[in-house]
Design a protein around this motif. Structure first.
Motif, PDB file in Angstrom:
ATOM      1  N   ILE A 331     -14.941 -33.000 -67.140  1.00 40.95           N
ATOM      2  CA  ILE A 331     -14.546 -33.674 -65.901  1.00 40.95           C
ATOM      3  C   ILE A 331     -15.243 -35.022 -65.765  1.00 40.95           C
ATOM      4  O   ILE A 331     -14.618 -36.028 -65.416  1.00 40.95           O
ATOM      5  CB  ILE A 331     -14.865 -32.775 -64.683  1.00 40.95           C
ATOM      6  CG1 ILE A 331     -13.965 -31.524 -64.701  1.00 40.95           C
ATOM      7  CG2 ILE A 331     -14.663 -33.542 -63.381  1.00 40.95           C
ATOM      8  CD1 ILE A 331     -14.304 -30.517 -63.628  1.00 40.95           C
ATOM      9  N   ASP A 375     -13.527 -38.330 -54.490  1.00 46.87           N
ATOM     10  CA  ASP A 375     -13.168 -39.079 -55.695  1.00 46.87           C
ATOM     11  C   ASP A 375     -14.390 -39.199 -56.597  1.00 46.87           C
ATOM     12  O   ASP A 375     -15.488 -39.512 -56.133  1.00 46.87           O
ATOM     13  CB  ASP A 375     -12.642 -40.473 -55.329  1.00 46.87           C
ATOM     14  CG  ASP A 375     -11.286 -40.404 -54.653  1.00 46.87           C
ATOM     15  OD1 ASP A 375     -10.514 -39.485 -54.988  1.00 46.87           O
ATOM     16  OD2 ASP A 375     -11.011 -41.257 -53.797  1.00 46.87           O
ATOM     17  N   ARG A 378     -15.625 -41.065 -63.771  1.00 46.85           N
ATOM     18  CA  ARG A 378     -16.123 -40.567 -65.039  1.00 46.85           C
ATOM     19  C   ARG A 378     -17.016 -41.594 -65.735  1.00 46.85           C
ATOM     20  O   ARG A 378     -17.112 -42.745 -65.328  1.00 46.85           O
ATOM     21  CB  ARG A 378     -14.944 -40.231 -65.965  1.00 46.85           C
ATOM     22  CG  ARG A 378     -14.193 -38.974 -65.597  1.00 46.85           C
ATOM     23  CD  ARG A 378     -12.941 -38.836 -66.454  1.00 46.85           C
ATOM     24  NE  ARG A 378     -13.216 -39.136 -67.853  1.00 46.85           N
ATOM     25  CZ  ARG A 378     -13.640 -38.233 -68.748  1.00 46.85           C
ATOM     26  NH1 ARG A 378     -13.847 -36.988 -68.383  1.00 46.85           N
ATOM     27  NH2 ARG A 378     -13.868 -38.591 -70.011  1.00 46.85           N
ATOM     28  N   ARG A 382     -12.852 -43.997 -65.565  1.00 46.37           N
ATOM     29  CA  ARG A 382     -11.628 -43.480 -64.957  1.00 46.37           C
ATOM     30  C   ARG A 382     -11.959 -42.678 -63.706  1.00 46.37           C
ATOM     31  O   ARG A 382     -12.951 -41.971 -63.654  1.00 46.37           O
ATOM     32  CB  ARG A 382     -10.857 -42.602 -65.946  1.00 46.37           C
ATOM     33  CG  ARG A 382     -10.204 -43.385 -67.085  1.00 46.37           C
ATOM     34  CD  ARG A 382      -9.333 -42.460 -67.918  1.00 46.37           C
ATOM     35  NE  ARG A 382     -10.131 -41.431 -68.566  1.00 46.37           N
ATOM     36  CZ  ARG A 382      -9.629 -40.290 -69.038  1.00 46.37           C
ATOM     37  NH1 ARG A 382      -8.357 -40.028 -68.904  1.00 46.37           N
ATOM     38  NH2 ARG A 382     -10.418 -39.416 -69.631  1.00 46.37           N
ATOM     39  N   ARG A 384     -11.187 -39.720 -60.955  1.00 50.53           N
ATOM     40  CA  ARG A 384     -10.566 -38.409 -60.839  1.00 50.53           C
ATOM     41  C   ARG A 384     -10.755 -37.918 -59.404  1.00 50.53           C
ATOM     42  O   ARG A 384     -11.712 -38.288 -58.713  1.00 50.53           O
ATOM     43  CB  ARG A 384     -11.206 -37.383 -61.793  1.00 50.53           C
ATOM     44  CG  ARG A 384     -11.342 -37.852 -63.218  1.00 50.53           C
ATOM     45  CD  ARG A 384     -10.009 -38.038 -63.889  1.00 50.53           C
ATOM     46  NE  ARG A 384      -9.342 -36.759 -64.126  1.00 50.53           N
ATOM     47  CZ  ARG A 384      -8.127 -36.663 -64.658  1.00 50.53           C
ATOM     48  NH1 ARG A 384      -7.450 -37.762 -64.989  1.00 50.53           N
ATOM     49  NH2 ARG A 384      -7.571 -35.481 -64.857  1.00 50.53           N
ATOM     50  N   ASP A 408     -11.077 -30.120 -61.020  1.00 48.58           N
ATOM     51  CA  ASP A 408     -10.341 -31.374 -61.172  1.00 48.58           C
ATOM     52  C   ASP A 408      -8.912 -31.153 -60.682  1.00 48.58           C
ATOM     53  O   ASP A 408      -8.147 -30.390 -61.265  1.00 48.58           O
ATOM     54  CB  ASP A 408     -10.345 -31.806 -62.638  1.00 48.58           C
ATOM     55  CG  ASP A 408      -9.789 -33.216 -62.818  1.00 48.58           C
ATOM     56  OD1 ASP A 408      -9.041 -33.669 -61.942  1.00 48.58           O
ATOM     57  OD2 ASP A 408     -10.100 -33.846 -63.848  1.00 48.58           O
ATOM     58  N   THR A 410      -6.784 -33.787 -60.052  1.00 48.48           N
ATOM     59  CA  THR A 410      -6.047 -35.045 -60.216  1.00 48.48           C
ATOM     60  C   THR A 410      -4.583 -34.778 -60.550  1.00 48.48           C
ATOM     61  O   THR A 410      -3.677 -35.358 -59.937  1.00 48.48           O
ATOM     62  CB  THR A 410      -6.690 -35.889 -61.331  1.00 48.48           C
ATOM     63  OG1 THR A 410      -8.085 -36.050 -61.055  1.00 48.48           O
ATOM     64  CG2 THR A 410      -6.033 -37.245 -61.420  1.00 48.48           C
TER      65      THR A 410
END
Length: 645
Positions: A331, A375, A378, A382, A384, A408, A410
């Protein structure tokens, strides 16, 4: 060393001698309390006893005497009975309430001789006619001190005997095996419990060291010998060894050996004394616990959700992580050893305005979270969307740990957005349906009114004036009526075909598709057409057949209008429980992910909804410049599917 050297009797004797020596030393510290209201008599008594070496404390009041006896080891109380106007029983009871261990000596004047004698009967050690008889006073105090010390010594001896008994019982109960290795004679005394740990009786094991070392497990043998040799050469405070010894039944028992070295006056080790404890059950429990921990760790590592456990320390708090499973790495992109270098929580949960981390503050304050969405960024940058739940866990020492379960979501959020978009399309489709129905009604009304109705009206006018015509004009009128009725019939057939293709009912699905393909796509649109039928029966329910034909016609219409194709191939394949229709063209193609979600009107979305409602599906394969392939699949009727199966 002989067995009797390790006996409880020697322990008791040692304790007793030590106790007697201690009591002799303590006798000088014992207190003789002198209680007399008259200052001169009190000083006389105190001086007489102090010259004999006694530790004397003089008191004139009962309150002073009570305070002394509460805080000092008073062995003897020398008290005057007369001045306090107390009877003997009251005096003895008062002194006994202060100390049951102290011996009481009463002196008094002649008027109270009877009370003094009674005091002896009630428990006082002696009475005197007055402090003037110094020799007798000293004699009685010596006697009282001696009795006090004898009683103390007896109590110590009894305590030592009880201690020795408890020691023997504790050794048996705990199954502790004592051993004493005489390094000079190279003999080892093994107590009965040591031998019993390995299943042997008292006389079945000698005092040779080989009795011990020959039973050590081969894998532990060198380790034990090296440890013993090193400890003898350079003794530390204590030696602790865990190893295996062979039992009489051939099995191996786990043993904990603890030892200490005894040295001579030159500092040379002469004996090694120790104890063996059978820890087999503990080792087995440790193995079970280790297996359970490994199993739990495997479950945590393979869990489908991110799991981490940390403990906040310091102020401002830092974080010590103890658990970080593989899903947390997937994740966040961070390995476990990288977490210690992160500046949490902002490294994972940055917020543009510095706010939005109230959930983290609540977490550190001891509040638990349930499905809190945040939110996360990473390691690769990015973003996720994750759902976090937490729990507070206290360890054996009361330290607070925080368990985080991270999911996760997303993809779920993307799917939800797609569903919302799809729902919006359905609402738009419903609106389009209403408008289309209204448009179709209007077009039908116009066609009927402008074409069929006018033709029929013209024919009616011809018929209304037919009686007034001569023979030649009658023929022309009948011909005009015939042409008008014929045109009306043709218009009616065309309109009926648009509403429900007659060939589908008369010829069946395969022939109807082939006919429509050649007439509408080939002849009218000018495309090269190919029709392929596997020839197998295609038994469909009527509503399924109607929807499928309409869907095929809609796809082919889109090909002729938008694909800019030159060739189209339609193939029918009958499976065990479904019919698949493939429509493939060589046109310009498109990106389904970009075009289909934003399609207007009925089109593909209408086809998809119709087929799904009947248990079917639509699959589209296309890319720009590479044509398009559409596969429509519907279930066969239950009768044919059962027969095919």
């Amino acid at each position: 060393m002989h067995a009797r050297g390790m006996s409880a009797g020697r322990h008791v004797q040692t304790l007793r001698l030590a106790g007697e020596s201690d009591m002799a030393d303590q006798s000088r510290d014992l207190v003789v309390l002198a209680l007399d209201e008259e200052e001169a008599c009190l000083q006389q008594t105190q001086a007489t006893l102090e010259r004999e070496g006694f530790n004397v404390i003089g008191c004139k009041t009962w309150q002073q005497a009570a305070s002394v006896m509460a805080g000092q080891p008073v062995a003897v109380v020398v008290a005057d009975l007369g001045p306090y106007d107390l009877n003997c029983q009251r005096l003895v009871d008062e002194l006994r309430s202060w100390s049951e261990q102290a011996y009481i000596i009463i002196y008094t004047r002649s008027a109270a001789y009877g009370s003094a004698r009674m005091a002896v009967n009630l428990g006082a050690l002696a009475y005197l006619e007055g402090p003037e008889d110094r020799q007798e006073l000293v004699k009685q105090v010596h006697r009282a001190i001696g009795l006090y010390l004898q009683r103390q010594a007896k109590q110590i001896e009894q305590a030592a005997a009880e201690m020795g008994l408890r020691l023997q019982m504790a050794i048996r109960a705990a199954n502790v095996g004592l051993w004493d290795w005489d390094l000079q004679d190279d003999r080892i005394f093994f107590c009965p419990q040591w031998k019993g740990q390995l299943g042997y009786e008292e006389g079945q094991i000698s005092d040779r060291p080989s009795e011990w070392f020959d039973r050590i497990h081969p894998q532990d043998w060198q380790k034990v010998l090296d440890a013993l040799d090193g400890f003898i050469r350079s003794p530390g405070p204590e030696l602790r060894l865990e190893y295996r010894l062979r039992h009489k039944d051939g099995s191996y028992r786990w043993i904990l050996s603890q030892a200490a070295v005894l040295k001579d006056q030159q500092g040379k080790p002469i004996r090694l004394l120790g104890a063996n404890v059978d820890i087999t059950d503990r080792k087995r429990s440790e193995e079970v616990i280790a297996a359970a921990l490994a199993f739990t760790k495997a479950i945590i590592q393979r869990a489908a959700e991110g799991i981490c456990v940390f403990r906040p320390v310091g102020d401002p708090p830092g974080f010590i992580f103890s658990v970080w499973n593989a899903m947390m790495t997937r994740i966040t992109g961070y390995q476990f050893d990288e977490i210690a270098n992160l500046r949490l929580p902002k490294a994972l949960f940055p917020t543009p305005d510095g706010h939005g981390l109230d959930w983290w503050a609540r977490l550190l304050a001891g509040h638990e979270l349930v499905d809190h969405e945040v939110d996360l960024v990473r390691k690769d940058g990015r973003q996720r969307t994750v759902r976090i739940s937490s729990a507070i866990i206290l360890d054996a020492d009361g330290n607070r740990h925080i368990l985080l379960v991270v999911r996760d979501i997303t993809s779920l959020r993307l799917q939800q957005r797609k569903i919302l978009n799809y729902q919006q399309q359905l609402r738009s489709l419903a609106s389009q349906l209403t408008l289309t129905e209204e448009r179709l009604r209007r077009e039908l009304a116009i066609q009927i009114h402008d074409d069929i109705s006018q033709l029929l009206a013209m024919a009616k006018l011809q018929l209304d004036g037919i009686d007034q015509l001569d023979q030649q004009a009658l023929g022309k009128s009948i011909q005009a009526i015939r042409e008008a009725v014929g045109q009306a019939l043709e218009k009616t057939r065309s309109l009926t075909s648009q509403l429900s293709y007659p060939a589908l009912r008369l010829l069946g699905l395969a022939k109807a598709v082939e006919k429509w393909l050649y007439e509408e796509v080939g002849a009218k649109a000018g495309l090269e057409t190919v029709f392929v039928d596997d020839g197998r029966p295609k038994q469909l329910d009527k509503d399924v057949e109607s929807v499928l034909f309409r869907s095929i016609r809609e796809v082919l219409t889109n090909v002729t209008k938008h694909a800019r194709a030159k060739r189209v191939v339609v193939s029918l394949h009958t499976g065990p429980d479904s019919l698949a229709v493939s429509i493939e063209d060589d046109g310009s193609g498109f990106d389904p992910a970009e075009v289909i979600p934003h399609s207007k009107g009925f089109g593909i979305l209408s086809i998809q909804e119709s087929l799904v409602r009947l248990g079917g599906s639509i699959q589209i394969t296309s890319r720009p410049g590479a044509g398009c392939k559409v596969v429509l699949e519907v279930p066969l009727s239950k009768a044919q599917a059962t027969k095919a199966g």
